[in-house]
Design a protein around this motif. Structure first.
Motif, PDB file in Angstrom:
ATOM      1  N   PRO A 131       9.694  58.490  -8.065  1.00  0.00           N
ATOM      2  CA  PRO A 131      10.651  59.554  -7.718  1.00  0.00           C
ATOM      3  C   PRO A 131      10.959  59.563  -6.221  1.00  0.00           C
ATOM      4  O   PRO A 131      10.069  59.462  -5.384  1.00  0.00           O
ATOM      5  CB  PRO A 131       9.926  60.834  -8.154  1.00  0.00           C
ATOM      6  N   GLY A 132      12.262  59.656  -5.907  1.00  0.00           N
ATOM      7  CA  GLY A 132      12.714  59.701  -4.521  1.00  0.00           C
ATOM      8  C   GLY A 132      12.935  58.340  -3.890  1.00  0.00           C
ATOM      9  O   GLY A 132      13.540  58.244  -2.832  1.00  0.00           O
ATOM     10  N   LYS A 133      12.446  57.291  -4.518  1.00  0.00           N
ATOM     11  CA  LYS A 133      12.603  55.935  -3.957  1.00  0.00           C
ATOM     12  C   LYS A 133      14.068  55.497  -3.993  1.00  0.00           C
ATOM     13  O   LYS A 133      14.600  54.993  -3.015  1.00  0.00           O
ATOM     14  CB  LYS A 133      11.730  54.961  -4.755  1.00  0.00           C
ATOM     15  N   LEU A 134      14.696  55.663  -5.153  1.00  0.00           N
ATOM     16  CA  LEU A 134      16.118  55.382  -5.322  1.00  0.00           C
ATOM     17  C   LEU A 134      16.762  56.602  -5.963  1.00  0.00           C
ATOM     18  O   LEU A 134      16.135  57.291  -6.772  1.00  0.00           O
ATOM     19  CB  LEU A 134      16.332  54.161  -6.220  1.00  0.00           C
ATOM     20  N   VAL A 140      19.584  62.485 -13.912  1.00  0.00           N
ATOM     21  CA  VAL A 140      18.905  61.561 -14.821  1.00  0.00           C
ATOM     22  C   VAL A 140      17.464  62.019 -14.948  1.00  0.00           C
ATOM     23  O   VAL A 140      16.878  62.501 -13.974  1.00  0.00           O
ATOM     24  CB  VAL A 140      19.005  60.111 -14.282  1.00  0.00           C
ATOM     25  N   ASN A 141      16.912  61.894 -16.115  1.00  0.00           N
ATOM     26  CA  ASN A 141      15.494  62.185 -16.316  1.00  0.00           C
ATOM     27  C   ASN A 141      14.705  61.135 -15.548  1.00  0.00           C
ATOM     28  O   ASN A 141      14.837  59.942 -15.826  1.00  0.00           O
ATOM     29  CB  ASN A 141      15.180  62.127 -17.811  1.00  0.00           C
ATOM     30  N   PRO A 142      13.880  61.514 -14.562  1.00  0.00           N
ATOM     31  CA  PRO A 142      13.160  60.530 -13.743  1.00  0.00           C
ATOM     32  C   PRO A 142      12.284  59.582 -14.562  1.00  0.00           C
ATOM     33  O   PRO A 142      12.068  58.438 -14.156  1.00  0.00           O
ATOM     34  CB  PRO A 142      12.304  61.381 -12.804  1.00  0.00           C
ATOM     35  N   PRO A 152       9.083  39.326  -7.189  1.00  0.00           N
ATOM     36  CA  PRO A 152       7.918  40.205  -7.017  1.00  0.00           C
ATOM     37  C   PRO A 152       7.896  40.875  -5.645  1.00  0.00           C
ATOM     38  O   PRO A 152       8.166  40.249  -4.622  1.00  0.00           O
ATOM     39  CB  PRO A 152       6.729  39.257  -7.198  1.00  0.00           C
ATOM     40  N   GLY A 153       7.624  42.180  -5.643  1.00  0.00           N
ATOM     41  CA  GLY A 153       7.508  42.941  -4.404  1.00  0.00           C
ATOM     42  C   GLY A 153       8.815  43.490  -3.854  1.00  0.00           C
ATOM     43  O   GLY A 153       8.803  44.202  -2.848  1.00  0.00           O
ATOM     44  N   ILE A 154       9.945  43.196  -4.506  1.00  0.00           N
ATOM     45  CA  ILE A 154      11.238  43.616  -3.955  1.00  0.00           C
ATOM     46  C   ILE A 154      11.379  45.136  -3.887  1.00  0.00           C
ATOM     47  O   ILE A 154      12.043  45.665  -2.998  1.00  0.00           O
ATOM     48  CB  ILE A 154      12.414  42.970  -4.731  1.00  0.00           C
ATOM     49  N   MET A 155      10.724  45.872  -4.789  1.00  0.00           N
ATOM     50  CA  MET A 155      10.831  47.337  -4.767  1.00  0.00           C
ATOM     51  C   MET A 155      10.234  47.937  -3.496  1.00  0.00           C
ATOM     52  O   MET A 155      10.621  49.031  -3.102  1.00  0.00           O
ATOM     53  CB  MET A 155      10.173  47.955  -6.000  1.00  0.00           C
ATOM     54  N   GLU A 156       9.335  47.214  -2.842  1.00  0.00           N
ATOM     55  CA  GLU A 156       8.777  47.710  -1.579  1.00  0.00           C
ATOM     56  C   GLU A 156       9.843  47.774  -0.489  1.00  0.00           C
ATOM     57  O   GLU A 156       9.714  48.531   0.469  1.00  0.00           O
ATOM     58  CB  GLU A 156       7.624  46.813  -1.137  1.00  0.00           C
ATOM     59  N   GLN A 157      10.911  46.986  -0.636  1.00  0.00           N
ATOM     60  CA  GLN A 157      11.968  46.916   0.376  1.00  0.00           C
ATOM     61  C   GLN A 157      13.149  47.836   0.074  1.00  0.00           C
ATOM     62  O   GLN A 157      14.087  47.914   0.867  1.00  0.00           O
ATOM     63  CB  GLN A 157      12.494  45.482   0.470  1.00  0.00           C
ATOM     64  N   VAL A 158      13.116  48.505  -1.058  1.00  0.00           N
ATOM     65  CA  VAL A 158      14.284  49.237  -1.528  1.00  0.00           C
ATOM     66  C   VAL A 158      14.055  50.743  -1.458  1.00  0.00           C
ATOM     67  O   VAL A 158      13.017  51.234  -1.885  1.00  0.00           O
ATOM     68  CB  VAL A 158      14.598  48.831  -2.991  1.00  0.00           C
ATOM     69  N   HIS A 159      15.045  51.447  -0.913  1.00  0.00           N
ATOM     70  CA  HIS A 159      15.059  52.909  -0.962  1.00  0.00           C
ATOM     71  C   HIS A 159      16.473  53.376  -0.644  1.00  0.00           C
ATOM     72  O   HIS A 159      17.234  52.681   0.015  1.00  0.00           O
ATOM     73  CB  HIS A 159      14.042  53.514   0.011  1.00  0.00           C
ATOM     74  N   GLY A 160      16.817  54.539  -1.173  1.00  0.00           N
ATOM     75  CA  GLY A 160      18.129  55.115  -0.884  1.00  0.00           C
ATOM     76  C   GLY A 160      18.991  55.300  -2.117  1.00  0.00           C
ATOM     77  O   GLY A 160      18.520  55.293  -3.247  1.00  0.00           O
TER      78      GLY A 160
END
Length: 166
Positions: A131-134, A140-142, A152-160
């Motif tokens: 929650p809050g990452k994107l 939408v139901n979280p 692998p690991g790409i979610m660590e670089q993503v926010h907004g």
């Protein structure tokens, strides 16, 4: 597959009308009000990662992936994944998912997002987005906002904000 002679092939421009009728039967008129549908309105789906399932000449399933921007990262929004109600529970959705995800990865895509049921999509590598990452551009139901890392690991670089891609 219960002895179906299933063919999975890239979606063709001539398939659009049949695929839209399939979406209408499966999801009804309310499908356009959903957050994920509104996001997909901003850009056309990518033919190279969108597939149809046929039994003979009948289109019985479809999966589409649409470009989005997740924060600053190009990503894909999966959906809709649709199977004709008369052909459900025969592995068609899974076959479409596997083909689209493998193809997206082979083409260098790094991240796929979707709004759906985590117990179903988990087997394809999807997990609930923290929650809050994107943030999607609507409610939408979280617990239904999911992501699959093709790198692998790409979610660590993503926010907004998630917005339509080009």
């Amino acid at each position: 597959m219960n002895n179906l002679s299933l063919i999975i092939r890239p979606e063709l421009p001539t398939d659009n009308e049949a695929v839209e009728r399939l979406h209408e039967r499966a999801f009804g008129p309310g499908r356009f009000a959903r957050t994920a549908s509104r996001l997909r309105e901003g850009a056309p789906h990518l033919p190279e990662v969108s597939f149809t399932a046929l039994v003979g000449t009948l289109i019985v399933g479809s999966v589409r992936l649409t470009p989005v921007i997740a924060g600053d990262l190009p990503a894909l929004m999966l959906g809709p994944l649709t199977v004709d109600p008369y052909f459900e529970n025969r592995g068609i959705g899974a076959a479409l998912m596997e083909k689209s995800m493998q193809t997206a990865k082979s083409l260098g895509h790094k991240l796929v997002l979707l709004v759906g049921d985590e117990p179903y999509y988990r087997r394809f590598g999807f997990k609930v987005v923290q929650p809050g990452k994107l943030v999607l551009p609507g409610p939408v139901n979280p617990a239904r906002f999911l992501a699959a890392e093709l790198e692998p690991g790409i979610m660590e670089q993503v926010h907004g904000q998630v917005r339509p891609g080009a």
